[in-house]
Design a protein around this motif. Structure first.
Motif, PDB file in Angstrom:
ATOM      1  N   ASN A  41       8.947   7.996  14.387  1.00  0.00           N
ATOM      2  CA  ASN A  41       8.305   6.826  13.986  1.00  0.00           C
ATOM      3  C   ASN A  41       9.298   6.032  12.812  1.00  0.00           C
ATOM      4  N   GLU A  81      -4.569   6.340   1.970  1.00  0.00           N
ATOM      5  CA  GLU A  81      -4.953   7.444   0.798  1.00  0.00           C
ATOM      6  C   GLU A  81      -4.299   6.688  -0.503  1.00  0.00           C
ATOM      7  N   GLU A 115      -0.303  -1.373  11.613  1.00  0.00           N
ATOM      8  CA  GLU A 115      -0.990  -1.563  10.240  1.00  0.00           C
ATOM      9  C   GLU A 115      -2.240  -2.471  10.368  1.00  0.00           C
ATOM     10  N   ARG A 140      -5.727   6.423   7.568  1.00  0.00           N
ATOM     11  CA  ARG A 140      -6.605   5.759   6.866  1.00  0.00           C
ATOM     12  C   ARG A 140      -6.028   5.560   5.333  1.00  0.00           C
ATOM     13  N   TYR A 154       0.875  -1.118   0.111  1.00  0.00           N
ATOM     14  CA  TYR A 154      -0.002   0.074   0.259  1.00  0.00           C
ATOM     15  C   TYR A 154       0.864   1.164  -0.031  1.00  0.00           C
ATOM     16  N   GLN A 202       5.079   9.788   0.434  1.00  0.00           N
ATOM     17  CA  GLN A 202       4.719   8.561   0.746  1.00  0.00           C
ATOM     18  C   GLN A 202       3.179   8.144   0.193  1.00  0.00           C
ATOM     19  N   ARG A 238       7.050  -7.047  14.949  1.00  0.00           N
ATOM     20  CA  ARG A 238       6.581  -5.892  14.958  1.00  0.00           C
ATOM     21  C   ARG A 238       5.566  -5.528  16.275  1.00  0.00           C
ATOM     22  N   ARG A 247      -3.436  13.192   6.190  1.00  0.00           N
ATOM     23  CA  ARG A 247      -3.749  12.443   5.172  1.00  0.00           C
ATOM     24  C   ARG A 247      -5.470  12.878   4.909  1.00  0.00           C
ATOM     25  N   PHE A 267       2.868   1.922  13.850  1.00  0.00           N
ATOM     26  CA  PHE A 267       1.556   1.271  13.529  1.00  0.00           C
ATOM     27  C   PHE A 267       1.563   0.156  13.208  1.00  0.00           C
ATOM     28  N   VAL A 277      10.220  10.724  10.532  1.00  0.00           N
ATOM     29  CA  VAL A 277       9.679   9.542  10.023  1.00  0.00           C
ATOM     30  C   VAL A 277      10.680   8.988   8.820  1.00  0.00           C
ATOM     31  N   ALA A 278      11.019   7.595   8.760  1.00  0.00           N
ATOM     32  CA  ALA A 278      11.598   7.115   7.690  1.00  0.00           C
ATOM     33  C   ALA A 278      11.313   5.562   7.266  1.00  0.00           C
ATOM     34  N   LEU A 338      -3.532   1.012  10.091  1.00  0.00           N
ATOM     35  CA  LEU A 338      -3.756   1.674   8.838  1.00  0.00           C
ATOM     36  C   LEU A 338      -5.166   1.150   8.387  1.00  0.00           C
ATOM     37  N   LYS A 392       9.776  -6.403   7.639  1.00  0.00           N
ATOM     38  CA  LYS A 392       8.325  -6.099   8.196  1.00  0.00           C
ATOM     39  C   LYS A 392       7.499  -7.259   8.187  1.00  0.00           C
TER      40      LYS A 392
END
Ligand code: SAM
Ligand code: SF4
Length: 468
Positions: A172, A276, A197, A274, A96, A357, A219, A317, A195, A134-135, A239, A213
């Motif tokens: 994150n 996108e 997810e 959510r 996603y 992203q 996780r 988002r 998250f 974030v990365a 997510l 992942k």
């Protein structure tokens, strides 16, 4: 990490609760809503009952209850932040996400320290005080591997502009080993976010095709390791759009209950991303379990009443309209002016939104979001006091749960907002903001009002970074 180690996550219990709730009547819903007004949170079974609400009348009662809880605990304040994407290089194949490893069309980039400092300076110049680093997962050896993250945090904290500094860096990044979490803690992070997810194992396996992942258990146990390492403010999320939202919401309740049971404190924040559309990730155009706008608002409202002391984060988002509608339902933190392409704030090293992203729903600047919040009588807060005074984890909850945190948050919100208005706002926003502050002061308890007046006096006299 095997399945047994994460035995707290039990899909059978979730499904049984959802089945039992399917036959509940309006009386059962109203009983749960009545309990929610006591601000003590809800059980998994009670969350299941609320998740089954269908009638417009009960939905409105849920929303009214969420508004009440939000007002009681958070008053009118809304914490502001911006994400800082430092790298879109990623070794995972999350179907996603535009950063997925096989998306060859995406221009890749991991900012160097100089670029990170310039991005930070740009965000400080907008008025931000809190960043979320974030990365993608898989930090290039040329950037020092995991040390890249530590160096980036240090670089952000080092930037000192005439109009301020970044006072809190939340992070994150992908799951880490305990020693690495310890290093993150020592680097002075605020909240560690991750998250899951989806908590639905078959869906998780179907959408995470390769890379580290893929390991669901690694996780889902990340927050245990983070807390063992001394990070006591953690933020979780789902997510929405991947799996049935009711299943994921209840599973997330199991996660929170587990952290509470094991560490005495649940999560500091919950995020509600959510799905996108994301370039080069066709699945994101057709989420397998798309969540409607009404269900999305319902999720926010249920979370608000189920975990009243946990912050709820709403990112860009979502559209301006959806963000506005969820403020009253329980959102307590919003991002603004966000870019998800590394280098996007300065356009240095960035290939533009094509390297982002996912598609953003709200493109307004920080000032536009702040002005709107003030016009709705919210107080945009740039406060970072708790973390800097060590009021985190259990210490935070000990003050929050008896309702004492507002004696700190309300004054800190108005003073940091005043600081923003003087240092960054144009005259129209400043006027709007001053009116919101006056309205807020008039509505405050006398003790909080006196503390606010004292601190506001200092800010107006030129002092900065005043907090209690
Ligand atoms: N790479 C790390 C990871 O996956 O945990 C760090 C965070 S990732 C850059 C941030 C989050 O973006 C993910 O956890 C995921 O929930 C969210 N995300 C990914 N693709 C998305 C999409 N198409 N729409 C909305 N959110 C998305
Ligand atoms: Fe990489 Fe995170 Fe995107 Fe997955 S969600 S592809 S891990 S950046």
């Amino acid at each position: 990490m095997n399945d047994e180690a994460n035995a707290w996550l039990n899909p059978d219990v979730v499904l049984a609760a959802l089945n039992a709730a399917a036959s509940q009547d309006a009386g059962a819903v109203r009983e749960v809503l009545q309990k929610a007004r006591e601000l003590k949170g809800l059980t998994l079974g009670e969350v299941a009952v609320l998740s089954r609400i269908e009638s417009a009348e009960l939905m409105q009662e849920l929303f009214d209850t969420a508004c009440h809880v939000k007002e009681q605990i958070y008053g009118r304040r809304m914490v502001m932040f911006a994400p800082l994407y430092i790298s879109n290089i990623c070794g995972n194949e999350c179907v996603y996400c535009a950063f997925r490893s096989t998306n060859k069309a995406l221009p890749r980039n991991a900012l160097n320290m100089e670029q990170i400092r310039r991005e930070t300076a740009q965000l400080i110049e907008q008025g931000h005080k809190r960043l979320l680093l974030v990365a993608g997962e898989g930090y290039p050896a040329s950037r020092g591997g995991f040390n890249y993250i530590l160096d980036a945090i240090q670089a952000i904290y080092q930037v000192a502009e005439a109009r301020g500094t970044i006072r809190r860096v939340n992070v994150n990044v992908a799951p880490l080993e305990i020693d690495q979490y310890r290093a993150l803690h020592d680097a002075g992070i605020g909240t560690y976010q991750l998250f899951q997810e989806t908590y639905h194992r078959p869906t998780y396996a179907a959408v995470h095709l390769s890379g580290a992942k893929k390991d669901f258990d690694w996780r889902v146990s990340a927050m245990d390791r983070a807390m063992q390492a001394g990070i006591d403010d953690v933020g979780i999320g789902v997510l929405f759009g991947l799996a049935d939202w009711r299943f994921d919401l209840l599973s997330m309740m199991q996660h929170i209950a587990h952290l509470e049971e094991r560490f005495g404190v649940g999560c500091h924040t919950v995020s509600v991303p959510r799905m996108e559309p994301a370039a080069g990730a066709p699945m994101s155009e057709r989420p397998p379990a798309a969540v409607s706008d009404l269900d999305f608002k319902k999720i926010v409202a249920i979370l608000r009443v189920a975990v009243p002391y946990t912050g709820i984060i709403m990112s860009t988002r979502e559209s301006a309209q959806m963000r506005r509608e969820t403020y009253a339902l329980g959102v307590s933190q919003v991002s603004a002016g966000s870019r998800t392409d590394p280098g996007g704030y300065t356009d240095e090293g960035s290939s533009g939104a094509a390297a982002g992203q996912f598609q953003l729903g709200d493109h307004r600047s920080l000032e536009e979001v702040v002005a709107e919040l003030a016009s709705l009588n919210y107080i945009p807060s740039f406060c970072t006091a708790c973390y800097r005074l060590g009021r985190t984890g259990q210490d935070f909850m000990d003050i929050a749960k008896p309702g004492l945190i507002r004696l700190k948050c309300d004054p800190n919100a108005v003073t940091t907002f005043q600081e923003y208005l003087i240092d960054f706002a144009d005259s129209a926003t400043r006027q709007q903001g001053e009116e919101a502050i006056a309205t807020q002061l008039a509505a405050m308890e006398p003790k909080a009002c006196r503390a606010s007046e004292r601190m506001l006096g200092k800010i107006r006299a030129g002092k900065r970074d005043v907090y209690c």
